[in-house]
Design a protein around this motif. Structure first.
Motif, PDB file in Angstrom:
ATOM      1  N   ALA A 223      12.077  70.343   5.977  1.00 53.45           N
ATOM      2  CA  ALA A 223      13.063  69.308   6.308  1.00 53.45           C
ATOM      3  C   ALA A 223      12.499  67.917   6.059  1.00 53.45           C
ATOM      4  O   ALA A 223      13.219  67.006   5.621  1.00 53.45           O
ATOM      5  CB  ALA A 223      13.513  69.462   7.757  1.00 53.45           C
ATOM      6  N   LYS A 224      11.206  67.721   6.333  1.00 57.22           N
ATOM      7  CA  LYS A 224      10.586  66.425   6.083  1.00 57.22           C
ATOM      8  C   LYS A 224      10.512  66.121   4.587  1.00 57.22           C
ATOM      9  O   LYS A 224      10.378  64.958   4.191  1.00 57.22           O
ATOM     10  CB  LYS A 224       9.187  66.398   6.694  1.00 57.22           C
ATOM     11  N   GLU A 225      10.580  67.158   3.757  1.00 59.63           N
ATOM     12  CA  GLU A 225      10.578  66.970   2.308  1.00 59.63           C
ATOM     13  C   GLU A 225      11.989  66.895   1.749  1.00 59.63           C
ATOM     14  O   GLU A 225      12.172  66.871   0.525  1.00 59.63           O
ATOM     15  CB  GLU A 225       9.805  68.119   1.639  1.00 59.63           C
ATOM     16  N   GLY A 226      12.991  66.878   2.638  1.00 59.67           N
ATOM     17  CA  GLY A 226      14.377  66.728   2.202  1.00 59.67           C
ATOM     18  C   GLY A 226      15.086  68.019   1.877  1.00 59.67           C
ATOM     19  O   GLY A 226      16.175  67.989   1.285  1.00 59.67           O
ATOM     20  N   ILE A 227      14.522  69.169   2.252  1.00 60.18           N
ATOM     21  CA  ILE A 227      15.121  70.470   1.965  1.00 60.18           C
ATOM     22  C   ILE A 227      15.523  71.120   3.286  1.00 60.18           C
ATOM     23  O   ILE A 227      14.669  71.357   4.150  1.00 60.18           O
ATOM     24  CB  ILE A 227      14.154  71.388   1.195  1.00 60.18           C
ATOM     25  N   ASP A 228      16.797  71.421   3.430  1.00 58.48           N
ATOM     26  CA  ASP A 228      17.304  72.016   4.666  1.00 58.48           C
ATOM     27  C   ASP A 228      17.282  73.534   4.545  1.00 58.48           C
ATOM     28  O   ASP A 228      18.166  74.139   3.937  1.00 58.48           O
ATOM     29  CB  ASP A 228      18.728  71.517   4.939  1.00 58.48           C
ATOM     30  N   LEU A 229      16.239  74.153   5.077  1.00 52.33           N
ATOM     31  CA  LEU A 229      16.125  75.608   5.135  1.00 52.33           C
ATOM     32  C   LEU A 229      15.945  75.984   6.601  1.00 52.33           C
ATOM     33  O   LEU A 229      14.866  75.829   7.159  1.00 52.33           O
ATOM     34  CB  LEU A 229      14.934  76.099   4.300  1.00 52.33           C
ATOM     35  N   SER A 230      17.014  76.446   7.213  1.00 48.87           N
ATOM     36  CA  SER A 230      16.974  76.742   8.638  1.00 48.87           C
ATOM     37  C   SER A 230      16.132  77.975   8.917  1.00 48.87           C
ATOM     38  O   SER A 230      15.810  78.763   8.017  1.00 48.87           O
ATOM     39  CB  SER A 230      18.388  76.953   9.176  1.00 48.87           C
TER      40      SER A 230
END
Length: 548
Positions: A223-230
């Protein structure tokens, strides 16, 4: 000292007095700087001498690590490496301080021999950054400059991880004759709809099971890298990959259980159950024929269970009839019985476990930390450790020889030492009270003497069970990161992945690179060719391609 803006004296006497004061102040400052630099240099010399001594001690201890791993040796290496790290950093700071404190006064400096830097690997890409050349000569101002050569300084740099989306395009075509639509078939994906690529899946799998990073921490980092993987999305991918990779686990299982000799061990694993954690077990069985020159590749097999009952190893090893190297756990006893079907397993006990019981009573460093109230060092335990260490030294010399050569060497040297050890242990045990701590260590060996001496009758047997303990070491360290398994099914799934990753490591293969290639190919490869993806066959295939 007066400020530069103060008016200068107009008469000669006061001017000479001011010059004398300025000179005295400058001489005093230079002397102070020289003293400070000399102090830093003396401290630097002392630290450098200590660094050299520590490096020598570390090198001696590392040579011992190639044989049996000593508890005392491993602790000393950890402590010395931490101390060496701090001293190296302190010395670098002192050198910079001495350079900044330097003045025109010359002080004989002490030059520390810095470690030589190894060249960077050739396979790394190089990017040239050319510094703008001067247009005119700095001496005379002429613009007639001719290039003589260049100096290149290499600096290692890392590029942050890059994410990208792969678009698989399948064009549609219509037939002008029959109006039928033609389109290439959709590629096979390991996970439904091909949501994640094989390299991403391999990274998630290896970080969870190889680096012991839970999925929630991975999700936060992505998420901090801009990728939303729940967390739920990653968990779905883990489940799909586990299902796809189980056929490989089955092939490794057949390979391991078909060995003539196995290493076995287990460790605890907390399993979440009904709002609390229950103590489960992870079992490992390792096939490693390299110590006796066997041609078969090494592999590790993991199972998970909710308890440590004897039914678990009986179920795991139901078809095995060879040799089992393990500790003295009572759950293995029924495997050694003569009436077992399809046949009894031969017991081979670990001398490392036996040595450890004596070592704990002879550990000088641990006793020193406990203070004055600790029991004194046992000279009998210390002698037992020294006698057993002689056997370990002999084993190092025959590592890699054939079983017959190992057996001949043991008959010539080790057999006599073992017989003398038993006589000495029996004699010393008769003089001890049954409540003496060292008596329990003697009883542990004397009551199981046949299991400990089986290595004298079969060249395939090793002196220790270290192969299984090494396979479990990463799992024992990982427990601190993930705390517990979410369920029994989660523990079983983890056992499958531990099998794949540990087997890749035993064959000197990067587990993440191997998993990425396997996940990219396993959906297309026929079942009868699935063995090509096993780590040892995969590496041979890649080597052949690179050679071609």
């Amino acid at each position: 000292m007066e400020n530069a803006s103060d008016p200068l004296p107009s008469d000669l006497v006061n001017a000479l007095a001011m010059l004398a004061a300025e000179r005295a102040s400058r001489i005093a400052a230079e002397a102070a700087a020289a003293r400070a630099q000399a102090e830093v240099i003396r401290a630097n010399a002392s630290a450098t001498a200590l660094i050299a001594h520590l490096k020598l001690e570390l090198e001696k201890l590392r040579r011992q690590i190639y044989g049996t791993r000593s508890e005392r040796t491993s602790r000393l290496i950890d402590q010395l490496e931490m101390q060496l790290e701090d001293l190296e950093a302190d010395t670098s700071e002192d050198e910079l301080t001495a350079e900044r404190a330097g003045t025109s006064t010359h002080v004989l400096s002490f030059e520390r021999k810095k470690p030589s830097r190894k060249p960077f690997p050739d396979h790394l890409p190089r990017e040239r950054i050319v510094v703008t050349a001067p247009q005119t000569c700095a001496c005379c101002g002429s613009s007639r400059l001719v290039k003589l050569g260049e100096d290149v300084t290499e600096t290692l740099e890392v590029i942050p991880r890059q994410w990208k989306v792969l678009q698989t395009v399948r064009e549609k075509f219509s037939c002008r004759e029959c109006e039928k639509i033609t389109q290439a078939p959709a590629p096979f994906y390991v996970t439904p709809r091909g949501f994640a690529g094989p390299n991403l899946l391999a990274m998630v799998l290896f970080e969870k099971f190889g680096q012991h990073q839970p999925l929630n921490r991975q999700s936060e980092r992505y998420a901090k890298e801009g990728i939303d993987l729940s967390l739920s999305t990653l968990a779905d991918q883990i489940g799909a990959c586990s299902t796809a990779l189980r056929p490989l686990h089955a092939l490794i299982e057949d390979h391991v259980l078909g060995a003539e000799r196995l290493h076995g061990d287990d460790t605890t694993v907390p399993i979440l159950a009904k709002g609390k954690t229950a103590t489960g077990r992870v079992w490992t069985y390792v096939r490693d024929d390299r110590p006796f020159g066997g041609p078969e590749p090494p592999a590790a097999l993991f199972y998970a269970s909710g308890d440590r009952r004897a039914e678990n190893p009986e179920r795991h090893l139901a078809t095995v009839t060879g040799i089992l190297q393990a500790d003295a756990y009572g759950g293995y006893d029924r495997l050694y019985q003569a009436d077992r079907k399809p046949g009894p397993i031969r017991q081979a006990l670990c001398w490392g476990h036996a040595r450890r019981k004596f070592f704990e009573l002879a550990d000088i460093a641990a006793s020193a930390r406990r203070g004055k109230l600790v029991a004194p060092i046992s000279p009998i335990a210390l002698e037992a450790v020294q006698r057993i260490d002689v056997l370990f030294d002999l084993e190092r010399e025959i590592k890699g020889l054939s079983p017959d050569e190992r057996l001949a060497a043991r008959s010539e040297s080790s057999a006599t030492l073992v017989a003398d050890l038993k006589l000495w242990m029996t004699s010393e045990r008769a003089r001890l009270s049954r409540h003496a701590p060292v008596a329990k260590a003697f009883d542990y060996m004397l009551t199981r003497w046949d299991g400990f001496t089986s290595f004298l009758e079969n060249g395939r047997i090793c002196l220790t069970n270290n192969a299984a303990e090494r396979a479990l070491r990463g799992l024992a360290l990982g427990r601190k990161a993930w705390l517990f398994a979410g369920s029994q099914r989660g523990a079983d799934r983890a056992a499958v992945m531990y099998t794949l990753i540990a087997t890749a490591k035993l064959n000197d293969i990067d587990p993440q690179a191997w998993l990425a290639d396997v996940l990219a190919r396993i959906a297309d490869i026929p079942q009868n060719q699935l063995s090509q993806l096993l780590p040892w066959n995969w590496q041979a295939h890649r080597t052949a391609l690179e050679a071609a």
